[in-house]
Design a protein around this motif. Structure first.
Motif, mmCIF file in Angstrom:
data_model
loop_
_atom_site.group_PDB
_atom_site.id
_atom_site.type_symbol
_atom_site.label_atom_id
_atom_site.label_comp_id
_atom_site.label_asym_id
_atom_site.label_seq_id
_atom_site.Cartn_x
_atom_site.Cartn_y
_atom_site.Cartn_z
ATOM 1 N N GLN A 308 35.363 47.490 47.829
ATOM 2 C CA GLN A 308 36.490 46.655 47.431
ATOM 3 C C GLN A 308 36.093 45.585 46.420
ATOM 4 N N GLN A 309 35.020 44.864 46.717
ATOM 5 C CA GLN A 309 34.575 43.796 45.838
ATOM 6 C C GLN A 309 33.196 44.120 45.291
ATOM 7 N N PRO A 310 32.947 43.900 44.007
ATOM 8 C CA PRO A 310 31.580 44.084 43.502
ATOM 9 C C PRO A 310 30.562 43.243 44.268
ATOM 10 N N SER A 311 31.009 42.109 44.811
ATOM 11 C CA SER A 311 30.098 41.241 45.565
ATOM 12 C C SER A 311 29.646 41.877 46.876
ATOM 13 N N ASP A 312 30.284 43.007 47.274
ATOM 14 C CA ASP A 312 29.825 43.725 48.469
ATOM 15 C C ASP A 312 28.457 44.354 48.247
ATOM 16 N N ALA A 328 42.329 47.048 40.386
ATOM 17 C CA ALA A 328 42.912 45.706 40.520
ATOM 18 C C ALA A 328 42.238 44.930 41.650
ATOM 19 N N LEU A 329 42.109 43.635 41.439
ATOM 20 C CA LEU A 329 41.615 42.728 42.466
ATOM 21 C C LEU A 329 42.702 41.699 42.763
ATOM 22 N N ARG A 330 42.825 41.314 44.009
ATOM 23 C CA ARG A 330 43.805 40.315 44.419
ATOM 24 C C ARG A 330 43.083 38.995 44.675
ATOM 25 N N ALA A 331 43.657 37.922 44.215
ATOM 26 C CA ALA A 331 43.026 36.609 44.373
ATOM 27 C C ALA A 331 43.975 35.701 45.143
ATOM 28 N N MET A 337 39.202 34.154 44.101
ATOM 29 C CA MET A 337 39.205 33.751 42.692
ATOM 30 C C MET A 337 37.786 33.786 42.114
ATOM 31 N N LYS A 338 36.841 33.324 42.908
ATOM 32 C CA LYS A 338 35.455 33.342 42.455
ATOM 33 C C LYS A 338 34.976 34.774 42.252
ATOM 34 N N GLY A 339 35.325 35.669 43.220
ATOM 35 C CA GLY A 339 34.946 37.068 43.092
ATOM 36 C C GLY A 339 35.586 37.721 41.885
ATOM 37 N N LEU A 340 36.835 37.342 41.593
ATOM 38 C CA LEU A 340 37.548 37.875 40.439
ATOM 39 C C LEU A 340 36.832 37.494 39.140
ATOM 40 N N LYS A 341 36.432 36.235 39.024
ATOM 41 C CA LYS A 341 35.746 35.768 37.816
ATOM 42 C C LYS A 341 34.406 36.468 37.645
ATOM 43 N N VAL A 342 33.676 36.628 38.765
ATOM 44 C CA VAL A 342 32.375 37.307 38.694
ATOM 45 C C VAL A 342 32.558 38.745 38.242
ATOM 46 N N ALA A 343 33.573 39.430 38.797
ATOM 47 C CA ALA A 343 33.820 40.821 38.419
ATOM 48 C C ALA A 343 34.170 40.929 36.943
ATOM 49 N N ALA A 344 35.005 40.021 36.448
ATOM 50 C CA ALA A 344 35.408 40.055 35.042
ATOM 51 C C ALA A 344 34.215 39.819 34.120
ATOM 52 N N GLN A 357 42.383 38.228 33.543
ATOM 53 C CA GLN A 357 43.818 38.398 33.692
ATOM 54 C C GLN A 357 44.179 39.864 33.931
ATOM 55 N N VAL A 358 43.507 40.748 33.210
ATOM 56 C CA VAL A 358 43.794 42.176 33.330
ATOM 57 C C VAL A 358 43.531 42.669 34.749
ATOM 58 N N LEU A 359 42.464 42.177 35.363
ATOM 59 C CA LEU A 359 42.114 42.638 36.706
ATOM 60 C C LEU A 359 43.208 42.333 37.724
ATOM 61 N N GLN A 360 44.037 41.345 37.451
ATOM 62 C CA GLN A 360 45.125 41.007 38.369
ATOM 63 C C GLN A 360 46.400 41.776 38.045
ATOM 64 N N GLU A 361 46.444 42.406 36.872
ATOM 65 C CA GLU A 361 47.657 43.086 36.425
ATOM 66 C C GLU A 361 47.585 44.609 36.597
#
Length: 512
Positions: A308-312, A328-331, A337-344, A357-361
């Motif tokens: 689910q998360q790259p941080s896994d 898509a990732l949900r924040a 939010m931190k995981g989203l930024k790291v993934a991007a 932004q794209v990862l949330q859309e």
């Protein structure tokens, strides 16, 4: 076929064109990530189908039981054509297709049994897996060495349990030749083995052992076999799951020679729900996974993690993953939010995209993707739709799965367990003789105790008889004394009262 060019894997499509992967770079590993329901499993299936099309065997850990549909062709051609046209902008003919599949299951329920022998696992891997201390690991090595020296084959789990008990029982005998075998270390090893047995180690260890080469196969048409490990039950037993993975990765690494970068990988592994591997996993497993991911590339093997998360994924592993398919990732929380930024930020930046932004859309089946170019350099992030799978999206019916297992060319090789004479059977004779010796010793002790009891009873009876005789004599003596005293009083009275001379003479003589 998915590929316009047979030397490229056609994986995604966007308005700019096709997103393809050079199969020469497929052994640089990859990541498929995204929130629940965003299409990760479908992406994994599309990659597996693409590799199979190119003649690359595939291994897939099926955690939820929903990837088995690759064995059947898909359905709904009209709807698929609309998807191709509306979302992917493609007007191409489409056909559904089934892929060659082998089903496997450590428990032998959802596929052919997967087994290995204790000796193939070896003391070092077992020590790491069980989390043994250095001293305990040394004792386990002694156990294996004694088994080799005394021709006691360690095949199944009961062999190992029996061997540990045997060495513990005879620790003093082996002390001089092999080193000290501490009772505390034996006890610790037995406790850890019990924990492993409770999770099903008695099923995993045994014969016939899996030959990893049976996973590196293609069918008669040249398609790579997709080996699906049914993990619905296995992943609920984390220690056994770790045992399997540790053994499998070690086997693959030790089996294959160094080959460098081939035109296509020898095999590709997909691990769905990869966080199950890394969460609370034994340190030894993490180290082995990291080692394999770093080094197995040169052996022509690709490893792809689905989570689910790259941080896994630990950073040491994540840094080795060249291809990224980020759904898509949900924040909803600061942590999200931190995981989203790291993934991007893990993507090579595309000036035309705001990756965060794209990862949330992203919609279901849509990804932010980056692969390696022909020089091994990550491409800039692109927003694209994953190509649809040709196989069935749903799981195969259970009755069909069982039929496919039964007609497998490997069924006769693996289906029935073999329990030949090994350490357990040989040591059972030793234990039985020891038990008989102990029983005989206990019986002798019991007989000796009974003899002692009889002698004690006889002595007690004699003592009681002597005591009774002494008491009788004492009582008799006392009666005589009382009678004498009584006579003396009678004589004294008679003499005092002036009785006749003859009476006094008789009484005096009688009670003198």
């Amino acid at each position: 076929m998915y590929v316009k060019d047979k030397n490229r894997l056609w994986l995604c499509q966007n308005k700019e064109g096709s997103v393809v992967m050079n199969p020469r770079m497929a052994n640089r590993h990859g990541l498929i990530a995204g929130a629940t329901g965003t299409g990760k499993t479908v992406t994994m299936k599309v990659l597996a189908e693409s590799f199979s099309e190119m003649g690359v065997p595939v291994f897939m850990a099926d955690i939820k039981g929903d990837v088995s549909g690759v064995a059947l062709p898909g359905e709904g051609l009209e709807g698929m054509q609309k998807r191709l046209h509306n979302k992917l902008g493609l007007d191409i003919p489409w056909s559904f297709e089934a892929y060659p599949v082998e089903f496997w299951d450590v428990f032998g329920k959802g596929g052919l049994p997967v087994r290995t022998t204790v000796s193939e696992m070896g003391p070092d891997l077992l020590s790491r897996l069980l989390g043994l201390t250095e001293a305990q690991s040394g004792v386990l090595n002694i156990v294996f060495r004694i088994a080799d020296d005394e021709n006691l084959a360690l095949l199944d789990f009961k062999d190992l349990r029996a061997m540990v008990q045997y060495v513990g029982d005879n620790a003093d005998r082996y002390k001089t030749s092999y080193g000290n075998v501490a009772k505390a270390s034996i006890a610790a090893i037995q406790r850890e083995l019990l924990s492993l047995e409770d999770q099903g180690a008695n099923v995993f260890f045994g014969e016939p052992a899996l030959d990893i080469n049976d996973w590196f196969r293609c069918d008669a048409t040249g398609k790579g076999i997709i080996n699906i490990l049914h993990c619905v039950e296995l992943f609920q037993k984390p220690l056994l799951y770790s045992t399997f993975l540790l053994w499998m990765l070690s086997e693959v690494y030790s089996l294959l020679p160094e080959v460098g970068d081939l035109d296509k990988p020898k095999m590709v592994f997909f691990f769905d729900e990869a966080h199950l591997i890394f969460n609370d996993a034994p340190k030894s497993l993490l180290q082995k996974v990291e080692q394999v991911v770093r080094l197995v590339r040169s052996k022509g093997v690709g490893v792809y993690f689905v989570t689910q998360q790259p941080s896994d994924i630990p950073d040491t592993v994540l840094s080795q993953l060249g291809a990224k398919f980020q759904h898509a990732l949900r924040a909803y929380t600061p942590k999200d939010m931190k995981g989203l930024k790291v993934a991007a930020r893990s993507f090579r930046h595309n000036p035309q995209l705001d990756e965060e932004q794209v990862l949330q859309e992203l919609g279901t089946g849509e990804v932010l993707v980056s692969v390696l170019d022909d020089e091994g350099v990550p491409t800039m992030a692109q927003r694209a739709w994953v190509m649809p799978p040709r196989s069935l999206l749903e799981a195969v019916p259970e009755n069909l799965r069982q039929r496919l297992v039964a007609i497998s060319p490997l069924y006769d090789k693996y289906a029935k367990p073999i329990d030949r004479e090994s350490a357990y059977e040989k040591l059972s004779v030793v234990f039985e003789e020891a038990n008989r010796a102990v029983a005989a010793k206990e019986e002798a002790k019991q007989l000796a105790a009974e003899a002692r009891a009889q002698r004690q009873a006889a002595a007690d009876a004699a003592r009681q008889e002597r005591e009774a005789e002494r008491q009788r004599k004492a009582n008799q003596s006392m009666a005589e004394k009382v009678a004498i005293q009584f006579g003396k009083r009678v004589l004294s009275t008679a003499m005092t009262k002036g009785s006749n001379k003859l009476l006094r003479t008789v009484l005096g003589t009688l009670f003198k």
